[in-house]
Motif scaffolding. Structure first.
Motif, PDB file in Angstrom:
ATOM      1  N   MET A   1       0.833  -1.193   0.000  1.00  0.00           N
ATOM      2  CA  MET A   1       0.000   0.000   0.000  1.00  0.00           C
ATOM      3  C   MET A   1       0.871   1.247   0.000  1.00  0.00           C
ATOM      4  SD  MET A   1      -2.684   1.724  -0.058  1.00  0.00           S
ATOM      5  CE  MET A   1      -3.594   0.237  -0.396  1.00  0.00           C
ATOM      6  N   LYS A   2       0.490   2.206  -0.827  1.00  0.00           N
ATOM      7  CA  LYS A   2       1.208   3.474  -0.920  1.00  0.00           C
ATOM      8  C   LYS A   2       0.478   4.524  -0.090  1.00  0.00           C
ATOM      9  CE  LYS A   2       2.324   2.207  -5.658  1.00  0.00           C
ATOM     10  NZ  LYS A   2       1.963   2.456  -7.070  1.00  0.00           N
ATOM     11  N   TYR A   3       1.253   5.341   0.620  1.00  0.00           N
ATOM     12  CA  TYR A   3       0.711   6.451   1.390  1.00  0.00           C
ATOM     13  C   TYR A   3       1.121   7.768   0.740  1.00  0.00           C
ATOM     14  CZ  TYR A   3      -0.242   3.366   5.432  1.00  0.00           C
ATOM     15  OH  TYR A   3      -0.710   2.385   6.270  1.00  0.00           O
ATOM     16  N   GLN A  37       4.329   8.950  -1.273  1.00  0.00           N
ATOM     17  CA  GLN A  37       4.385   9.139  -2.713  1.00  0.00           C
ATOM     18  C   GLN A  37       4.361  10.607  -3.116  1.00  0.00           C
ATOM     19  OE1 GLN A  37       4.413   6.378  -5.020  1.00  0.00           O
ATOM     20  NE2 GLN A  37       4.968   5.455  -3.074  1.00  0.00           N
ATOM     21  N   ARG A  38       3.439  11.351  -2.511  1.00  0.00           N
ATOM     22  CA  ARG A  38       3.167  12.722  -2.965  1.00  0.00           C
ATOM     23  C   ARG A  38       2.549  13.520  -1.833  1.00  0.00           C
ATOM     24  NH1 ARG A  38       1.095  11.088  -7.653  1.00  0.00           N
ATOM     25  NH2 ARG A  38       0.779   8.905  -7.129  1.00  0.00           N
ATOM     26  N   VAL A  39       2.585  14.831  -1.966  1.00  0.00           N
ATOM     27  CA  VAL A  39       1.862  15.726  -1.071  1.00  0.00           C
ATOM     28  C   VAL A  39       1.029  16.654  -1.941  1.00  0.00           C
ATOM     29  CG1 VAL A  39       3.911  17.241  -0.906  1.00  0.00           C
ATOM     30  CG2 VAL A  39       2.029  17.507   0.709  1.00  0.00           C
ATOM     31  N   TRP A  40      -0.246  16.762  -1.598  1.00  0.00           N
ATOM     32  CA  TRP A  40      -1.179  17.596  -2.359  1.00  0.00           C
ATOM     33  C   TRP A  40      -1.735  18.710  -1.482  1.00  0.00           C
ATOM     34  CZ3 TRP A  40      -4.850  13.846  -5.518  1.00  0.00           C
ATOM     35  CH2 TRP A  40      -4.132  13.332  -6.596  1.00  0.00           C
ATOM     36  N   TYR A  41      -2.032  19.835  -2.138  1.00  0.00           N
ATOM     37  CA  TYR A  41      -2.628  20.992  -1.465  1.00  0.00           C
ATOM     38  C   TYR A  41      -3.959  21.329  -2.127  1.00  0.00           C
ATOM     39  CZ  TYR A  41       1.983  21.126   0.474  1.00  0.00           C
ATOM     40  OH  TYR A  41       3.142  20.759   1.113  1.00  0.00           O
ATOM     41  N   ALA A  42      -4.938  21.679  -1.300  1.00  0.00           N
ATOM     42  CA  ALA A  42      -6.303  21.879  -1.788  1.00  0.00           C
ATOM     43  C   ALA A  42      -6.649  23.357  -1.859  1.00  0.00           C
ATOM     44  CB  ALA A  42      -7.291  21.160  -0.864  1.00  0.00           C
ATOM     45  N   ARG A  68      12.472  14.758  -3.430  1.00  0.00           N
ATOM     46  CA  ARG A  68      12.005  13.626  -4.235  1.00  0.00           C
ATOM     47  C   ARG A  68      10.488  13.526  -4.329  1.00  0.00           C
ATOM     48  NH1 ARG A  68      14.874  11.898  -0.268  1.00  0.00           N
ATOM     49  NH2 ARG A  68      13.158  10.670   0.575  1.00  0.00           N
ATOM     50  N   ILE A  69       9.811  13.850  -3.281  1.00  0.00           N
ATOM     51  CA  ILE A  69       8.376  13.622  -3.213  1.00  0.00           C
ATOM     52  C   ILE A  69       7.651  14.417  -4.293  1.00  0.00           C
ATOM     53  CG2 ILE A  69       7.909  15.492  -1.546  1.00  0.00           C
ATOM     54  CD1 ILE A  69       5.971  13.507  -0.140  1.00  0.00           C
ATOM     55  N   ARG A  70       6.617  13.806  -4.884  1.00  0.00           N
ATOM     56  CA  ARG A  70       5.800  14.526  -5.852  1.00  0.00           C
ATOM     57  C   ARG A  70       4.957  15.566  -5.116  1.00  0.00           C
ATOM     58  NH1 ARG A  70       5.794  12.150 -10.873  1.00  0.00           N
ATOM     59  NH2 ARG A  70       4.003  13.438 -11.452  1.00  0.00           N
ATOM     60  N   ASP A 102       1.955  17.015  -9.890  1.00  0.00           N
ATOM     61  CA  ASP A 102       0.645  16.409 -10.144  1.00  0.00           C
ATOM     62  C   ASP A 102      -0.410  17.514 -10.231  1.00  0.00           C
ATOM     63  OD1 ASP A 102       1.733  13.843  -9.849  1.00  0.00           O
ATOM     64  OD2 ASP A 102       1.242  13.767  -7.704  1.00  0.00           O
ATOM     65  N   LEU A 103      -1.502  17.214 -10.930  1.00  0.00           N
ATOM     66  CA  LEU A 103      -2.597  18.176 -11.039  1.00  0.00           C
ATOM     67  C   LEU A 103      -3.925  17.460 -10.837  1.00  0.00           C
ATOM     68  CD1 LEU A 103      -3.904  20.854 -11.587  1.00  0.00           C
ATOM     69  CD2 LEU A 103      -3.365  20.606 -14.014  1.00  0.00           C
TER      70      LEU A 103
END
Length: 327
Positions: A1-3, A37-42, A68-70, A102-103
């Motif tokens: 599982m990816k976090y 894997q990645r960090v996203w902002y809303a 490194r992190i997306r 990422d988008l």
């Protein structure tokens, strides 16, 4: 599982937005070190507790301070913007940080009706969301929907797109377009099972994504002891409830607990149904259960503790069970 990590640059008690924006970096770095894997902002507007309104600017800041992190949007509310402008913004980010951007795209305005008016968004704006996604894809792929108009930067970058949603609409659209789908179960759990079933059963393979790719979001509160985690959870529930109550309704902690245990309060609590609380082992077990139930390819975790130090600590404790590898 990816976090992965979902962050809104929360403005904590006795903080201002500048504190929250500076605090986004150590949280992202903790996720990077923990193998996320990645960090996203809303994108949200007119919300005093959230500082991520200028999403692309925050992404640039965090990407410049990680390795490194997306980093990406989870998401950009596309009805608020012209597709060309978003292609230029994220094309710029991709040029500055190749292979890391990422988008994610949503069709809500991320605001109340008055704020939507200030954004020049109408009720009809969301209706063109599928067409806007198509146009955005064209600008990013180098196949512009308007002849002679190229997104520079952006043209040919093919920044990865994700459809976000908390209802069946997004699931159907992501399936029809052959795009990854992220369901916002951290605040809207009701349609989770139906949306994931529709997405998988109706999925049309695309060149970039021959198989469906499902991301499920969940709240996380983790501490070294179960008792401390539940203490943080109670404080978080009170803090979030106060965010939606009238400003003059100043309730004590005991009064707030009584309210949250009432039928009206349980409606607020139900929004955060998918919250993993406890020690790292207990959190992993709860997340594993959620992933198994939904057959998710990735879990995106929203640290829910009231204080930033506790949110950072939770991400450090709940390390990813798989090596860093983005699809």
């Amino acid at each position: 599982m990816k976090y992965s990590l979902l962050d809104v640059a929360q403005v904590g008690p006795d903080e201002n937005p500048a504190d929250a924006l500076r605090g986004a970096v150590p949280l992202a770095r903790a996720a990077e070190r923990s193998g996320y894997q990645r960090v996203w902002y809303a994108e949200h507007h007119n919300m005093p507790q959230i500082a991520s309104a200028a999403t692309s600017v925050l992404i640039a800041h965090v990407a410049a301070h990680t390795e490194r992190i997306r980093v990406g949007a989870g998401g950009v509310m596309l009805p608020n913007h012209a597709p060309l402008v978003i292609a230029e913004q994220f094309g710029t980010l991709a040029a500055l940080h190749p292979g890391r951007i990422d988008l994610g795209l949503g069709r809500a305005s991320g605001s109340d009706q008055n704020t939507a008016r200030a954004l020049r968004v109408t009720a009809a704006s969301a209706e063109s969301f599928p067409e806007d996604v198509h146009d955005l894809q064209g600008f990013l792929r180098g196949d512009p929907p308007v002849p002679g108009v190229r997104a520079i930067p952006g043209d040919g970058t093919d920044v990865p797109l994700y459809i976000l949603g908390s209802s069946l609409f997004g699931a159907r659209l992501a399936a029809r377009l052959g795009l990854p789908y992220a369901f916002a179960s951290h605040f809207a759990p009701a349609a989770l099972d139906a949306a994931t079933e529709i997405y998988r059963s109706a999925y049309r393979p695309s060149e970039r994504h021959p198989e469906p790719y499902l991301i499920i979001t969940a709240n996380v509160i983790a501490a070294e002891s179960e008792e401390e985690a539940h203490t943080q959870h109670r404080a978080s529930r009170r803090y979030r409830a106060r965010m939606v109550l009238p400003p003059r309704q100043n309730l004590t902690d005991a009064e707030m607990d009584t309210l949250l245990d009432s039928p009206a309060g349980r409606q607020i609590t139900a929004m955060s149904l998918h919250t993993a609380v406890g020690t790292p082992a207990q959190v992993h077990a709860r997340l594993s259960e959620l992933a198994g139930r939904t057959e998710a390819d990735e879990l995106m975790l929203a640290p829910a503790a009231k204080d930033r130090a506790d949110r950072i600590r939770a991400i450090k404790l709940v390390t990813a069970p798989a090596p860093l590898h983005a699809p």
